[in-house]
Write a protein that holds these residues in place. Structure first.
Motif, PDB file in Angstrom:
ATOM      1  N   ARG A 157       0.817  -1.206   0.000  1.00 16.04           N
ATOM      2  CA  ARG A 157       0.000   0.000   0.000  1.00 16.04           C
ATOM      3  C   ARG A 157       0.854   1.261   0.000  1.00 16.04           C
ATOM      4  O   ARG A 157       0.542   2.260  -0.649  1.00 16.04           O
ATOM      5  CB  ARG A 157      -0.926   0.001   1.218  1.00 16.04           C
ATOM      6  N   LYS A 158       1.964   1.187   0.770  1.00 10.17           N
ATOM      7  CA  LYS A 158       2.845   2.360   0.810  1.00 10.17           C
ATOM      8  C   LYS A 158       3.458   2.624  -0.565  1.00 10.17           C
ATOM      9  O   LYS A 158       3.501   3.771  -1.043  1.00 10.17           O
ATOM     10  CB  LYS A 158       3.939   2.121   1.842  1.00 10.17           C
ATOM     11  N   ALA A 159       3.938   1.521  -1.189  1.00 11.19           N
ATOM     12  CA  ALA A 159       4.546   1.688  -2.519  1.00 11.19           C
ATOM     13  C   ALA A 159       3.510   2.188  -3.522  1.00 11.19           C
ATOM     14  O   ALA A 159       3.791   3.066  -4.342  1.00 11.19           O
ATOM     15  CB  ALA A 159       5.148   0.356  -2.980  1.00 11.19           C
ATOM     16  N   TYR A 160       2.290   1.608  -3.438  1.00  7.72           N
ATOM     17  CA  TYR A 160       1.266   2.054  -4.374  1.00  7.72           C
ATOM     18  C   TYR A 160       0.839   3.486  -4.064  1.00  7.72           C
ATOM     19  O   TYR A 160       0.490   4.246  -4.966  1.00  7.72           O
ATOM     20  CB  TYR A 160       0.068   1.119  -4.323  1.00  7.72           C
ATOM     21  N   THR A 163       3.217   5.640  -5.737  1.00  4.42           N
ATOM     22  CA  THR A 163       2.903   5.672  -7.172  1.00  4.42           C
ATOM     23  C   THR A 163       1.673   6.532  -7.433  1.00  4.42           C
ATOM     24  O   THR A 163       1.623   7.306  -8.409  1.00  4.42           O
ATOM     25  CB  THR A 163       2.663   4.237  -7.685  1.00  4.42           C
ATOM     26  N   LEU A 164       0.678   6.403  -6.554  1.00  4.81           N
ATOM     27  CA  LEU A 164      -0.547   7.181  -6.719  1.00  4.81           C
ATOM     28  C   LEU A 164      -0.274   8.666  -6.563  1.00  4.81           C
ATOM     29  O   LEU A 164      -0.779   9.493  -7.339  1.00  4.81           O
ATOM     30  CB  LEU A 164      -1.580   6.714  -5.702  1.00  4.81           C
ATOM     31  N   ARG A 165       0.549   9.023  -5.544  1.00  4.42           N
ATOM     32  CA  ARG A 165       0.876  10.443  -5.373  1.00  4.42           C
ATOM     33  C   ARG A 165       1.629  10.988  -6.595  1.00  4.42           C
ATOM     34  O   ARG A 165       1.415  12.133  -7.015  1.00  4.42           O
ATOM     35  CB  ARG A 165       1.696  10.623  -4.101  1.00  4.42           C
ATOM     36  N   ALA A 205      -7.927   7.992  -2.545  1.00  2.00           N
ATOM     37  CA  ALA A 205      -6.609   7.799  -1.942  1.00  2.00           C
ATOM     38  C   ALA A 205      -6.652   7.977  -0.432  1.00  2.00           C
ATOM     39  O   ALA A 205      -5.930   7.313   0.308  1.00  2.00           O
ATOM     40  CB  ALA A 205      -5.605   8.765  -2.570  1.00  2.00           C
ATOM     41  N   GLN A 206      -7.530   8.857   0.069  1.00  2.00           N
ATOM     42  CA  GLN A 206      -7.646   9.051   1.518  1.00  2.00           C
ATOM     43  C   GLN A 206      -8.194   7.805   2.218  1.00  2.00           C
ATOM     44  O   GLN A 206      -7.840   7.514   3.354  1.00  2.00           O
ATOM     45  CB  GLN A 206      -8.551  10.253   1.816  1.00  2.00           C
ATOM     46  N   HIS A 207      -9.046   7.079   1.539  1.00  2.00           N
ATOM     47  CA  HIS A 207      -9.636   5.872   2.140  1.00  2.00           C
ATOM     48  C   HIS A 207      -8.827   4.621   1.839  1.00  2.00           C
ATOM     49  O   HIS A 207      -9.122   3.551   2.371  1.00  2.00           O
ATOM     50  CB  HIS A 207     -11.076   5.675   1.642  1.00  2.00           C
ATOM     51  N   GLY A 208      -7.826   4.725   1.009  1.00  2.00           N
ATOM     52  CA  GLY A 208      -6.921   3.604   0.784  1.00  2.00           C
ATOM     53  C   GLY A 208      -7.527   2.465  -0.017  1.00  2.00           C
ATOM     54  O   GLY A 208      -7.111   1.322   0.120  1.00  2.00           O
ATOM     55  N   VAL A 213      -8.985   2.625  -7.077  1.00  2.00           N
ATOM     56  CA  VAL A 213      -8.042   3.510  -7.778  1.00  2.00           C
ATOM     57  C   VAL A 213      -7.587   2.874  -9.082  1.00  2.00           C
ATOM     58  O   VAL A 213      -7.547   3.515 -10.140  1.00  2.00           O
ATOM     59  CB  VAL A 213      -6.842   3.825  -6.872  1.00  2.00           C
ATOM     60  N   ARG A 214      -7.234   1.592  -9.009  1.00  2.00           N
ATOM     61  CA  ARG A 214      -6.784   0.894 -10.223  1.00  2.00           C
ATOM     62  C   ARG A 214      -7.899   0.895 -11.281  1.00  2.00           C
ATOM     63  O   ARG A 214      -7.650   1.103 -12.480  1.00  2.00           O
ATOM     64  CB  ARG A 214      -6.372  -0.523  -9.879  1.00  2.00           C
TER      65      ARG A 214
END
Length: 313
Positions: A157-160, A163-165, A205-208, A213-214
């Motif tokens: 999740r952190k890596a994604y 990537t999302l940011r 993105a705030q809700h993870g 997102v994908r």
């Protein structure tokens, strides 16, 4: 069986023994006088039993011997009485000891029964602790295994998220580029589509929710690719490195973009309609005809739009 001697009778015998002439006494047969006597050594005692020919030898000897026998018997009575007293004390002590032993035995039996109950209770508690420990150990094992999975998921999740940011920053840069006065849209509705996608991505993105997102990014990529294919070629300086996309129509929509535009021109009458179109309709790469409207990011399929009664046709 005669009755037991009373204390008074005993005292009477003792008094007579003390008052009699001291002994020893003996039998004396006087051959000259032909008489039988009981006398003592000093000769002060002279008890005449009569003629020698009388059959009284036993009586004479009994009386003579009684002087010594009575004190001996009284002494034996005293000795036996003391011994009985001692034996009585011993018996009383033995009885008390036996009673105490029985009491001790009862207490020991009670203590043993209590210890056995306590042992059973401790065994039951120990069994419960063993079961609880087994459950705790199983839970710890599960948590340890789950922690590895959670750590991997968190790292993913952190890596994604990074990537999302980066993707959000890229979209913000693209949006800033499109908001310049000298910049034109590469295809109709591009600016609206980017703004809507950016807002949705920020919320998601705030809700993870990485799956959403994908899905949104994939849908946006397909829609953008189709929009580029349908739109006129953009100037090179506005889209550096961009390649011409090939139009791929998988199926024909229920209404084409040209038919929609001919029937329902763009309107800005906000007060008359619940929502209004904000762009001309266009056909996406996968064949769906869409149009941009107020209050919705991206394009809406024409099959999902119900024109208001009285719209231009």
């Amino acid at each position: 069986m005669s009755a037991p001697m009373t204390p008074d009778r005993e005292q009477e015998i003792r008094a007579r023994e003390q008052a009699a002439t001291p002994g020893p006494w003996m039998r004396d047969d006087d051959q000259q006088r032909l008489e039988r006597f009981v006398t003592d050594e000093s000769g002060t005692l002279d008890i005449n039993f009569g003629y020698l020919g009388n059959n009284n030898q036993a009586d004479t000897e009994f009386v003579a011997d009684a002087r010594s026998a009575v004190p001996e018997l009284l002494a034996e009575v005293d000795r036996l009485r003391a011994e009985v007293s001692n034996l009585s004390d011993d018996v009383t002590g033995a009885c008390l000891a036996r009673y105490e032993e029985e009491q001790d035995a009862d207490r020991l039996r009670l203590a043993l029964a209590s210890a056995q109950r306590g042992r059973r209770q401790l065994r039951s508690k120990l069994e419960g602790l063993k079961q609880g420990y087994a459950r705790l150990e199983a839970r710890c094992t599960y948590i340890a295994k789950a922690a590895v999975s959670w750590r991997k998921e968190a790292e993913g999740r952190k890596a994604y998220g990074l990537t999302l940011r980066a993707r959000v920053a890229e979209l913000e840069a693209q949006l800033a580029e499109h908001e310049r006065p000298s910049t034109a849209e590469a295809y109709p509705g591009e600016l609206v589509m980017h703004r809507g996608l950016l807002g949705v991505l920020r919320v998601v993105a705030q809700h993870g929710d990485m799956t959403e997102v994908r899905r949104l990014l994939a849908e946006h990529a397909n829609d953008e690719q189709a929009a580029y294919a349908e739109a006129p070629a953009a100037p090179r300086d506005l889209r550096p490195g961009a390649e011409a996309a090939r139009l791929m129509i998988r199926d024909r929509p229920s209404m084409t973009a040209d038919e929609w535009n001919a029937r329902y021109p763009v309107t800005r009458d906000d007060e008359a309609l619940t929502t209004v179109t904000r762009s001309r309709a266009w056909t996406l790469g996968h064949g769906a005809a869409v149009v941009s409207v107020e209050g919705y990011s991206g394009g809406i399929r024409l099959t999902h739009v119900d024109p208001a009664p009285g719209a231009a046709s």
